[in-house]
Design a protein around this motif. Structure first.
Motif, PDB file in Angstrom:
ATOM      1  N   GLY A 185       7.967   9.459  -6.440  1.00  0.00           N
ATOM      2  CA  GLY A 185       7.166   8.588  -5.918  1.00  0.00           C
ATOM      3  C   GLY A 185       7.430   7.083  -6.650  1.00  0.00           C
ATOM      4  O   GLY A 185       6.940   5.958  -5.894  1.00  0.00           O
ATOM      5  N   TRP A 233       7.318  11.023  -0.735  1.00  0.00           N
ATOM      6  CA  TRP A 233       6.871  12.338  -0.511  1.00  0.00           C
ATOM      7  C   TRP A 233       5.624  12.367   0.253  1.00  0.00           C
ATOM      8  O   TRP A 233       5.171  13.358   1.252  1.00  0.00           O
ATOM      9  CB  TRP A 233       6.853  13.032  -1.710  1.00  0.00           C
ATOM     10  CG  TRP A 233       5.808  12.546  -2.730  1.00  0.00           C
ATOM     11  CD1 TRP A 233       6.158  11.830  -3.988  1.00  0.00           C
ATOM     12  CD2 TRP A 233       4.280  12.697  -2.969  1.00  0.00           C
ATOM     13  NE1 TRP A 233       4.793  11.511  -4.847  1.00  0.00           N
ATOM     14  CE2 TRP A 233       3.860  12.164  -3.848  1.00  0.00           C
ATOM     15  CE3 TRP A 233       3.515  13.331  -1.864  1.00  0.00           C
ATOM     16  CZ2 TRP A 233       2.546  11.943  -4.195  1.00  0.00           C
ATOM     17  CZ3 TRP A 233       2.227  13.187  -2.454  1.00  0.00           C
ATOM     18  CH2 TRP A 233       1.665  12.653  -3.361  1.00  0.00           C
ATOM     19  N   TRP A 234       4.736  11.290  -0.014  1.00  0.00           N
ATOM     20  CA  TRP A 234       3.387  11.464   0.800  1.00  0.00           C
ATOM     21  C   TRP A 234       3.750  11.468   2.382  1.00  0.00           C
ATOM     22  O   TRP A 234       2.796  11.729   3.009  1.00  0.00           O
ATOM     23  CB  TRP A 234       2.443  10.444   0.244  1.00  0.00           C
ATOM     24  CG  TRP A 234       3.067   9.160   0.197  1.00  0.00           C
ATOM     25  CD1 TRP A 234       3.080   8.085   1.411  1.00  0.00           C
ATOM     26  CD2 TRP A 234       3.851   8.529  -0.746  1.00  0.00           C
ATOM     27  NE1 TRP A 234       3.599   6.941   0.786  1.00  0.00           N
ATOM     28  CE2 TRP A 234       3.944   7.026  -0.454  1.00  0.00           C
ATOM     29  CE3 TRP A 234       4.294   8.755  -1.872  1.00  0.00           C
ATOM     30  CZ2 TRP A 234       4.956   6.351  -1.069  1.00  0.00           C
ATOM     31  CZ3 TRP A 234       4.870   8.177  -2.768  1.00  0.00           C
ATOM     32  CH2 TRP A 234       5.247   6.741  -2.344  1.00  0.00           C
ATOM     33  N   TYR A 272       4.807  17.370  -6.746  1.00  0.00           N
ATOM     34  CA  TYR A 272       5.533  16.204  -6.574  1.00  0.00           C
ATOM     35  C   TYR A 272       5.360  15.514  -7.784  1.00  0.00           C
ATOM     36  O   TYR A 272       6.345  14.819  -8.058  1.00  0.00           O
ATOM     37  CB  TYR A 272       5.032  15.381  -5.190  1.00  0.00           C
ATOM     38  CG  TYR A 272       5.557  16.110  -3.827  1.00  0.00           C
ATOM     39  CD1 TYR A 272       7.253  16.316  -3.605  1.00  0.00           C
ATOM     40  CD2 TYR A 272       4.763  16.324  -2.898  1.00  0.00           C
ATOM     41  CE1 TYR A 272       7.480  16.753  -2.433  1.00  0.00           C
ATOM     42  CE2 TYR A 272       5.262  16.893  -1.499  1.00  0.00           C
ATOM     43  CZ  TYR A 272       6.458  17.218  -1.456  1.00  0.00           C
ATOM     44  OH  TYR A 272       7.191  17.579  -0.136  1.00  0.00           O
ATOM     45  N   ALA A 314      -3.277  10.425  -3.211  1.00  0.00           N
ATOM     46  CA  ALA A 314      -3.334  11.363  -2.248  1.00  0.00           C
ATOM     47  C   ALA A 314      -4.246  12.846  -2.662  1.00  0.00           C
ATOM     48  O   ALA A 314      -4.793  13.091  -1.697  1.00  0.00           O
ATOM     49  CB  ALA A 314      -1.585  11.918  -2.239  1.00  0.00           C
ATOM     50  N   THR A 327      -0.027   7.068  -7.281  1.00  0.00           N
ATOM     51  CA  THR A 327       0.522   7.805  -5.620  1.00  0.00           C
ATOM     52  C   THR A 327      -0.218   9.254  -5.628  1.00  0.00           C
ATOM     53  O   THR A 327      -0.846   9.548  -4.791  1.00  0.00           O
ATOM     54  CB  THR A 327       1.705   7.802  -5.438  1.00  0.00           C
ATOM     55  OG1 THR A 327       2.737   8.214  -6.607  1.00  0.00           O
ATOM     56  CG2 THR A 327       2.094   6.204  -5.431  1.00  0.00           C
ATOM     57  N   LEU A 372      -3.161   7.948   4.939  1.00  0.00           N
ATOM     58  CA  LEU A 372      -2.695   8.213   3.589  1.00  0.00           C
ATOM     59  C   LEU A 372      -1.459   6.889   3.171  1.00  0.00           C
ATOM     60  O   LEU A 372      -1.371   6.627   2.257  1.00  0.00           O
ATOM     61  CB  LEU A 372      -2.112   9.610   3.427  1.00  0.00           C
ATOM     62  CG  LEU A 372      -1.490   9.907   1.974  1.00  0.00           C
ATOM     63  CD1 LEU A 372      -2.557   9.699   0.951  1.00  0.00           C
ATOM     64  CD2 LEU A 372      -1.081  11.245   1.847  1.00  0.00           C
ATOM     65  N   ASP A 373      -0.605   6.794   4.212  1.00  0.00           N
ATOM     66  CA  ASP A 373       0.405   5.955   3.937  1.00  0.00           C
ATOM     67  C   ASP A 373      -0.100   4.571   3.651  1.00  0.00           C
ATOM     68  O   ASP A 373       0.355   3.843   2.651  1.00  0.00           O
ATOM     69  CB  ASP A 373       1.250   5.598   5.088  1.00  0.00           C
ATOM     70  CG  ASP A 373       2.112   7.273   5.413  1.00  0.00           C
ATOM     71  OD1 ASP A 373       2.193   8.058   4.518  1.00  0.00           O
ATOM     72  OD2 ASP A 373       2.674   7.260   6.489  1.00  0.00           O
ATOM     73  N   ILE A 423       0.946  18.366  -4.163  1.00  0.00           N
ATOM     74  CA  ILE A 423       0.687  16.857  -4.679  1.00  0.00           C
ATOM     75  C   ILE A 423       0.901  17.143  -6.079  1.00  0.00           C
ATOM     76  O   ILE A 423       1.859  16.263  -6.810  1.00  0.00           O
ATOM     77  CB  ILE A 423      -0.527  16.284  -4.368  1.00  0.00           C
ATOM     78  CG1 ILE A 423      -0.560  15.800  -2.951  1.00  0.00           C
ATOM     79  CG2 ILE A 423      -0.735  14.947  -5.272  1.00  0.00           C
ATOM     80  CD1 ILE A 423      -2.093  15.608  -2.529  1.00  0.00           C
ATOM     81  N   VAL A 445      -1.795   4.506  -0.219  1.00  0.00           N
ATOM     82  CA  VAL A 445      -0.812   4.432  -1.157  1.00  0.00           C
ATOM     83  C   VAL A 445      -0.192   3.101  -1.180  1.00  0.00           C
ATOM     84  O   VAL A 445      -0.041   2.626  -2.231  1.00  0.00           O
ATOM     85  CB  VAL A 445       0.423   5.432  -0.879  1.00  0.00           C
ATOM     86  CG1 VAL A 445       1.546   5.349  -1.928  1.00  0.00           C
ATOM     87  CG2 VAL A 445       0.108   6.716  -0.904  1.00  0.00           C
TER      88      VAL A 445
END
Length: 531
Positions: A489, A63-64, A483, A187, A183, A72-73, A480, A76
């Motif tokens: 995640g 989801w991120w 999610y 985030a 995760t 951010l990717d 966040i 994580v």
């Protein structure tokens, strides 16, 4: 020798047939079979009519990435690779697999032991005189295979294997639950620090604006157009805005340190990944949240609670098996020889240890035994009750976790929807406050308004701008939280090692883990519990 072999073979054959019959009879297992309990469940979300929420399948696997922020990717991915707490959860999976191996091994003969001995004996002269048929000094050698097998007549060991298999599922769900939390926390901290950077930027902008206002007030005061009060009020407003900057900088530093800890790094090491100040990620135009029924399958903490419950259910059967007799097969076969000279009962003397490997040295014994704790003064029955009470506790805990999951999801959805509405109003407020500052400054320079009006409009702009930026960050943190509440995640682990290669190499160099370490790659399952 042939007679011994024939006798041994015949008895072994009958014993094997009898064991097979017992195994057929032992096809049942005492204790209750696990059935998933009913739990309260919503049919639809209370926020179903919100325009920003889609009702199709939830898009939660990664989801991120919907926030379109490469930094951010990267964060994580690093957290999933380096976080020590996640490593501990992965090691619990290996531990549970090893425990399952122990339980599985207990279904087979529990004792298969090869023994051997060589002894030298010297009798006292008195004992030798009383038993003249035996030498005073002699040696004995023997080698034998001992075996014992408690038959799984009542399913004790099968229930233990069942409990162990569910415990592996529980360890996997625990790993997934921690991955979901990790995760989401990475985030959240990232959004928080980007929001703080934006708030710092706005604070510096307002400081610059208020410094110009202070300069204007001083010029007008020197010209005799305004009193010193205007100057002191402008200085007080400026000092208040400047004072907010160290506080924001401290919070920013703390957020970066927290992010470093999540990545398994020392404070400051995450700074090079973050780079300089960056924008706050953008909120997706629509968010797919699925339906409430998906929570039972998706949320790892629910799957964890169910696996623990099922594992405990099997332990009731293990405890109940103690109420019944235990049947065991046992036997010994081996060779034994001695150089003692026997001169009685027709035995010739002169044997030696070298006869150990001859056919005449063969000896064996075997049979069927049972044991039954018929007088235990309620210990076994009360242990069954203990296991059942623990199971019922887990049932109620499971229901509570389902309720908590529904509440957390609804809370997050509500906060997300309302904070977006709040942002819309604050954006209008910032536009109005900015225009008010411009007008008040023009009127002040032209003598149409006093300086208090300027101060009020600037103070209002500072407050509403900071509130808008903080609320924009809250929209993202609420998303966040949504999610996370939906259980998104954990699929991130598919096809990846649970543990880094350096940890696997260290463990394999210390202990023979066999295929357990080789199978440390995550399986691509849907995370559903056993049926």
């Amino acid at each position: 020798m042939k007679d011994i072999r024939r006798t041994l073979g015949g008895r072994a054959f009958r014993l094997a047939i009898f064991s097979l019959a017992l195994a057929v009879i032992a096809g049942c297992a005492v204790g209750p079979d696990y059935v998933r309990p009913q739990a309260p469940q919503m049919q639809e979300w209370l926020e179903k009519d919100d325009a920003g929420l889609k009702h199709g399948p939830a898009e939660l696997a990664a989801w991120w990435k919907r926030l379109n922020d490469p930094v951010l990717d990267r964060l994580v991915a690093l957290a999933a690779e380096r976080n020590p707490s996640l490593h501990v959860a992965a090691l619990r999976i290996l531990e549970s697999r090893a425990r399952l191996g122990i339980a599985t091994g207990n279904q087979f003969p529990q004792l298969q032991q090869l023994q051997g001995s060589v002894s030298d004996t010297g009798l006292s002269r008195h004992n030798a005189n009383t038993t003249p048929a035996i030498d005073r000094y002699y040696a004995t050698a023997s080698v034998a295979l001992d075996a014992a097998w408690e038959l799984d007549f009542w399913g004790r060991f099968r229930r233990a294997v069942e409990s162990g298999a569910w415990s592996v599922d529980a360890a996997m769900a625990g790993y997934d639950d921690l991955l979901v939390t990790l995760t989401a926390e990475v985030a959240r901290v990232y959004v928080t620090l980007r929001t703080l950077e934006q708030r710092l930027f706005i604070a510096h902008e307002n400081v610059a604006l208020q410094e110009r206002s202070l300069q204007i007030a001083r010029v007008l005061h020197q010209g005799g157009d305004v009193t010193e009060l205007d100057v002191t009020q402008a200085a007080a407003l400026l000092a208040g805005t400047q004072a907010s900057i160290p506080r924001l900088e401290a919070q920013l530093r703390q957020s970066k340190n927290g992010l470093s800890a999540l990545l398994g790094m020392l404070p400051g090491e995450a700074d090079r990944i973050l780079g300089g100040p960056g924008p706050v990620p953008q909120v997706p135009s629509e968010v797919a949240v699925g339906v409430p029924a998906e929570l039972l399958r998706r949320r790892p903490d629910i799957r964890l609670a169910e696996a623990q419950m099922a594992a405990q259910c099997a332990l009731i059967g293990v405890a109940q098996a103690d109420l019944y007799p235990r049947f065991s097969l046992f036997g010994t076969i081996g060779l034994s020889a001695s150089n003692a000279a026997l001169t009685f009962a027709g035995y010739p003397g002169g044997s030696s240890l070298g006869d150990l490997w001859s056919g005449e040295s063969l000896q064996y014994s075997g049979g069927l035994g049972f044991g039954w704790d018929i007088f235990n003064y309620g210990r076994i029955t009360n242990n069954v009750r203990v296991q059942d009470a623990r199971f019922q506790q887990l049932v109620e805990q499971y229901k509570n976790i389902v309720l908590t999951a529904a509440r957390e999801t609804e809370d997050a959805l509500t906060a997300f929807s309302r904070s977006r509405e709040e942002v819309a109003f604050l954006e209008q407020g910032v536009a109005a406050a900015t225009r008010s500052v411009e007008i008040s400054m023009i009127q002040y320079r032209e003598g149409l308004a006093d300086f208090q009006r300027v101060l009020d409009t600037q103070r209002s702009k500072v407050q509403v701008q900071d509130q808008l930026t903080a609320t924009q960050g809250s929209v993202l943190t609420n998303l966040i939280a949504t999610y996370k509440a939906l259980g998104g995640g954990w699929e991130f682990r598919f096809g990846k090692d649970f543990l880094p290669q350096e940890i696997l190499r260290e463990m394999s160099g210390r202990t023979d883990w066999g295929a357990l370490l080789e199978s440390s790659v995550s399986g691509e399952t849907d995370g559903g519990s056993r049926e």
